[in-house]
Design an enzyme around this catalytic site. Structure first.
Site, PDB file in Angstrom:
ATOM      1  N   HIS A 136       0.815  -1.228   0.000  1.00 58.58           N
ATOM      2  CA  HIS A 136       0.000   0.000   0.000  1.00 58.58           C
ATOM      3  C   HIS A 136       0.845   1.273   0.000  1.00 58.58           C
ATOM      4  CE1 HIS A 136      -3.644  -2.250   0.407  1.00 58.58           C
ATOM      5  NE2 HIS A 136      -3.329  -2.748   1.589  1.00 58.58           N
ATOM      6  N   ASP A 173      -2.582 -10.603  -2.555  1.00 57.65           N
ATOM      7  CA  ASP A 173      -3.194 -10.098  -1.323  1.00 57.65           C
ATOM      8  C   ASP A 173      -4.677  -9.777  -1.601  1.00 57.65           C
ATOM      9  OD1 ASP A 173      -2.061  -8.714   1.447  1.00 57.65           O
ATOM     10  OD2 ASP A 173      -3.833  -7.677   0.671  1.00 57.65           O
ATOM     11  N   HIS A 175      -6.246  -7.252  -0.674  1.00 58.97           N
ATOM     12  CA  HIS A 175      -6.402  -5.813  -0.905  1.00 58.97           C
ATOM     13  C   HIS A 175      -5.659  -5.391  -2.178  1.00 58.97           C
ATOM     14  CE1 HIS A 175      -6.759  -6.387   3.545  1.00 58.97           C
ATOM     15  NE2 HIS A 175      -7.793  -5.590   3.349  1.00 58.97           N
ATOM     16  N   ASP A 254      -4.437 -12.835   3.096  1.00 60.40           N
ATOM     17  CA  ASP A 254      -5.686 -12.404   3.734  1.00 60.40           C
ATOM     18  C   ASP A 254      -6.923 -12.656   2.869  1.00 60.40           C
ATOM     19  OD1 ASP A 254      -4.618 -10.491   2.063  1.00 60.40           O
ATOM     20  OD2 ASP A 254      -4.632  -8.870   3.538  1.00 60.40           O
TER      21      ASP A 254
END
Ligand SMILES: [Zn+2]
Length: 317
Positions: A136, A173, A175, A254
């Site tokens: 991120h 991931d 995200h 995740d």
């Protein structure tokens, strides 16, 4: 020779963001425990991560970001001596403690050292058990538990310092890897393929994007089989056509069905399958060269099992 390296450093345990925070040091314990109990750890070439050089951080980040984080870290140490709180808040979920600066340099340093070792042929591939995670972090912004973008830095490093012509980034991931996308945007030497739950933090990536990215936004409750089909249809042809000389993996776990930060339905068997498909591409085009680094994964038991499954494929165990 051990085919697979394992890079980490005890400094990566010292960064923490307060009681109850999901991105916690115990994540690394869960991985270490699982590698120990399963015996998988014995098959790996274990290495201590060095501190990344600031000049290498700047391959992906503005000099001002590193200077700002360094400044906050120094100020925090002074404030704590004066009786202040033990953290500086960067965003609602992202905090620095006095060890964050070194942990972030170790995390990036691990991925860079792994890149050196793999390109030198000391090992075929490597996994970096590091935190803070990176995907991120944008070129000028730390956010979403991330400070420096470990994988984007290493991808640029392989191109700039080792003279590779084409590298791929695989991000699984749950995200969207907004930071990586921000850093590699328009750089045709890098192809990024990813899937991510959408809508979900950071709520980006589903709009039109640059030609060097394959973004697959998927709804909550998507299961592993559906993800595998998408990967087969959308990632594989692009990876094959791109012929990367090395592959970097933003390995977040995740999207596991037991992970509560996302609502997807993957299992450790799906992570093994994805790793196998990526490894197939690496074998055909990249001399098997893969450097994988931990991103998310917050259910400790699922994280340990998933990393073990991922490493078993990397190491042919
Ligand atoms: Zn994540």
């Amino acid at each position: 020779m051990n085919a697979t390296g394992y890079f980490t450093h005890k400094d990566c345990w010292k960064h923490e963001m307060g009681p109850g925070h999901p991105e916690c040091p115990e994540r690394l314990d869960a991985i270490e425990d699982r590698l120990l109990v399963s015996g998988v750890g014995d098959a790996l070439a274990r290495r201590e991560a060095p501190l990344a050089a600031l000049g290498d951080i700047e391959l992906a980040h503005d000099r001002m970001l590193a200077a700002a984080l360094r400044g906050l870290s120094d100020t925090l140490a002074d404030d704590i001596k004066a009786g202040g709180p033990p953290y500086v808040q960067i965003d609602p979920d992202t905090l620095l403690n006095v060890h964050t600066w070194n942990a972030a340099l170790r995390a990036a340093g691990a991925v860079l050292a792994a890149t050196d070792s793999v390109i030198a042929g000391e090992m075929e591939n490597a996994f970096c058990a590091v935190r803070p995670p990176g995907h991120h972090a944008e070129h000028n912004k730390a956010m979403g538990f991330c400070f420096f973008n470990n994988i984007a830095i290493a991808a640029k490093y392989a191109l700039e310092r080792h003279g590779l012509k084409r590298v791929a980034i695989v991000d699984f991931d749950v995200h969207h890897g907004n930071g990586t996308e921000d850093i590699i945007r328009g750089d045709e030497r890098i192809l990024m393929v990813s899937f991510f739950q959408h809508p979900l933090f950071p709520f980006s990536g589903a709009e039109a994007h640059d030609g060097n990215m394959v973004n697959l936004p998927v709804p909550a409750y998507t299961k592993g089989m559906e993800v595998r089909e998408l990967i087969e249809m959308m990632w594989m042809p692009r990876l094959e056509a791109f012929q990367p000389e090395m592959i970097f993996i933003s390995a977040g776990f995740d999207a596991h069905r037991e992970d509560e930060l996302g609502q997807m339905g993957l299992t450790e068997q799906d992570y093994a399958w994805i790793t196998m498909r990526v490894k197939d591409v690496a074998k055909r085009h990249a001399k098997g060269r893969i450097v994988s680094a931990l991103e998310g994964g917050y259910n400790l038991s699922a994280l340990g099992r998933s990393v073990e499954a991922h490493i078993r494929v990397l190491a042919d165990l």
